[in-house]
Design an enzyme around this catalytic site. Structure first.
Site, mmCIF file in Angstrom:
data_model
loop_
_atom_site.group_PDB
_atom_site.id
_atom_site.type_symbol
_atom_site.label_atom_id
_atom_site.label_comp_id
_atom_site.label_asym_id
_atom_site.label_seq_id
_atom_site.Cartn_x
_atom_site.Cartn_y
_atom_site.Cartn_z
ATOM 1 N N ASP A 1 5.335 3.531 -7.385
ATOM 2 C CA ASP A 1 4.681 3.185 -6.333
ATOM 3 C C ASP A 1 3.173 2.897 -6.534
ATOM 4 O OD1 ASP A 1 4.380 5.986 -6.666
ATOM 5 O OD2 ASP A 1 3.393 5.744 -4.591
ATOM 6 N N GLU A 2 2.730 2.057 -5.539
ATOM 7 C CA GLU A 2 1.044 1.735 -5.301
ATOM 8 C C GLU A 2 0.258 1.806 -6.695
ATOM 9 O OE1 GLU A 2 0.620 3.616 -1.158
ATOM 10 O OE2 GLU A 2 0.794 5.250 -2.782
ATOM 11 N N ALA A 3 0.882 0.958 -7.763
ATOM 12 C CA ALA A 3 0.120 0.645 -9.104
ATOM 13 C C ALA A 3 -0.767 -0.178 -8.885
ATOM 14 C CB ALA A 3 1.242 0.496 -10.279
#
Ligand code: IFG
Length: 523
Positions: free
Chosen positions: A334-336
């Site tokens: 997530d949220e890379a």
């Protein structure tokens, strides 16, 4: 044969007992104060038929009948009932005494996680195809006994179980709770306490978020600084901490004794500041960033172009896999925001085979659906708008999805704008909001057959101890558990809020620090 003779003897004994007990005992359980009926259970069972003439009363003579394969559940049940009743409740293979019989064997209609529960004057029988099913039936039986059965000191009876039959089995096989032990570290005992609390509602998966920007929480023997340095702080600058591999094995075994499978998450390529701070060589520029104690997200990334990154992940995933009896490892994803889309694809192309080489299947936040996933991979949907083309495409390709829509299932969302704990980026989530959704309509293009189940994540940016965990998880977690277990047709807020109110006395006896939502008429 065995049961009918015992039944006859049991009934006689029971009749004698009833003659010598106060009139209250002869009242059907449904008429007793704090009345419990078969339909009060959370998650609501698939089918219930009450028989007020068939109440069963535990007495000092009651035994728990369990053969070798059912013994673990029998011992667990005894551990639940002995402290409050003060009864011996021996766990035996066979008995002629009135008993609570746990029977493993072919049981129609209930699949591998369901059970049949029958209560007569002569005794209680829980029957299931698996010990998981027996354990689920025991959680139902537990709720059919008065709230004071949760006491750890002996309290007065009577201990009456309302008569009748329940046939019950889950809508979805995956009913999870996630605990973020990275933003704030929680001790082994605090995690075990949460395991015991979620087991009451037939949750069967515990997703542990073990690594993030603010902390690395699991000992990795080949990269020791991850825990000793990367685990040495937490949000707000506290001492943090980590689980040794022995402590982690103990947690996994404890969860298994509650028929809960642990799914460990090592978040990657983002949410990796703790690892990057621990080993300078993991950073593209060879410089380790400082430890981070804030609550921003999306600023860190493993170095996609360095070979050492994949050597590191091979070691880490190998050691975590060896500690994981379950089939799945969670790789985050997530949220890379600090990883380019091309690098994200390249990274996942390297990592997915590493997980497979260590004999595990992949779960990840739904962003992983953008990469070429094997059919066994499970994206976990966490967005708030119910739309994600890659997730829908994965479902169409046969992947199963775990549903965790943040505006419904995130237990770290504030209840309302003045709630003392939690965040509100996904909105304020009161008890009714967490109940008013259905997994089969939560994401466009993801229908019932594509859903593995549901999970209630509890992120710990603002939480520091068990009281905080309990305030956020109760009363919303039981609702998520019901959504994961009970038939869609039984989903009804007005009925649920009545049943929820009747859980409060149980939480009070257990010392669960729950939020008294104004949406519920608490007893
Ligand atoms: N999103 C982040 C979490 C956590 C959360 C808090 C996911 C998958 C917000 N990622 O949820 O790390 O910060 O509500």
């Amino acid at each position: 044969m065995r049961r009918s003779l015992a039944g006859l003897l049991g009934a006689t004994a029971l009749a004698l007992t009833a003659l010598t007990q106060p009139a209250l005992a002869s009242q059907p359980a449904a008429n007793q104060p704090g009345a419990r009926t078969l339909a009060d259970v959370i998650p609501v069972p698939v089918s219930v038929s009450a028989d007020p003439e068939a109440d069963f009363r535990l007495t000092p003579a009651t035994a728990i009948e369990a053969d070798r394969d059912a013994r673990q559940v029998g011992d667990y049940l005894a551990g639940l009932l002995r402290p409050s009743t003060g009864y011996r409740l021996p766990v035996v293979e066979r008995t002629s005494a009135p008993s609570i019989a746990l029977e493993l064997g072919p049981t129609a209609q209930v699949g591998d996680q369901g059970y049949q529960l029958t209560v007569t004057k002569k005794g209680v029988t829980v029957r299931a195809n698996s010990s998981d099913g027996l354990f689920a039936g025991v959680q139902t039986l537990r709720q059919l006994l008065p709230a004071r059965v949760e006491s750890r000191q002996v309290v007065r009876g009577p201990w009456v179980v309302p008569g009748g039959t329940i046939v019950d089995y889950p809508r979805f096989g995956y009913r999870g709770a996630m605990l973020d032990v990275a933003r704030h570290f929680f001790s082994v005992d605090e995690v075990k306490r949460y395991i015991d609390q979620i087991a009451q509602y037939k949750i069967n998966r515990l997703h542990l978020h073990l690594a993030d920007d603010q902390g690395w929480r699991i000992e990795i023997k080949s990269w020791p600084r991850l825990a000793t340095y990367g685990g040495s702080t937490e949000v707000g600058g506290g001492p943090g901490g980590y689980y040794t591999q022995e402590q982690y094995k103990d947690l996994v075994a404890y969860a298994a004794s509650r028929h809960i499978t642990v799914i460990p998450e090592i978040d990657m390529p983002g949410h990796t500041n703790a690892a990057l701070a621990s080993y300078a060589e993991l950073n593209c520029d060879g410089v380790a960033p400082p430890l981070y104690t804030g609550i921003e997200v999306g600023f860190s990334s493993l170095c996609v172009d360095k070979d050492i990154t994949y050597e590191f992940l091979d070691d880490v995933i190998g050691e975590v896999a060896a500690l994981t009896p379950g089939r799945y490892l969670h790789i985050g994803g997530d949220e890379a925001h600090a990883t380019t889309p091309e690098d994200y694809q390249k990274f996942m192309g390297e990592v997915l085979p590493i997980v497979a080489e260590h004999g595990k299947l992949v779960q990840g936040w739904h962003e992983i659906a953008k990469t070429g996933l094997p059919a066994s991979a499970v994206p976990q949907f966490w967005d708030t708008d119910g739309v994600d083309a890659a997730t829908a495409a994965a479902a169409a390709a046969g992947n199963k999805i775990v549903m965790s829509p943040a505006n419904k299932a995130y237990l770290d969302m504030q209840y309302h704008e003045n709630s003392p704990l939690g965040l509100h980026w996904a909105g304020y989530v009161e008890v009714a909001d967490a109940y008013h959704w259905d997994p089969s309509t939560a994401v466009q293009g993801v229908g019932e057959a594509s859903i593995a189940g549901v999970e209630a994540p509890l992120w710990s940016e603002t939480l520091t101890d068990s009281d905080d965990i309990e305030f956020m998880a109760f009363p919303r977690l039981p609702g998520i558990a019901e959504i994961g277990w009970s038939p869609k047709a039984s989903h009804d807020w007005n009925g649920y809020r009545e049943r929820l109110a009747k859980q409060a006395p149980r939480w009070e006896v257990q010392g669960i620090d729950f939020y008294r939502s104004p949406q519920v008429d608490w007893r």
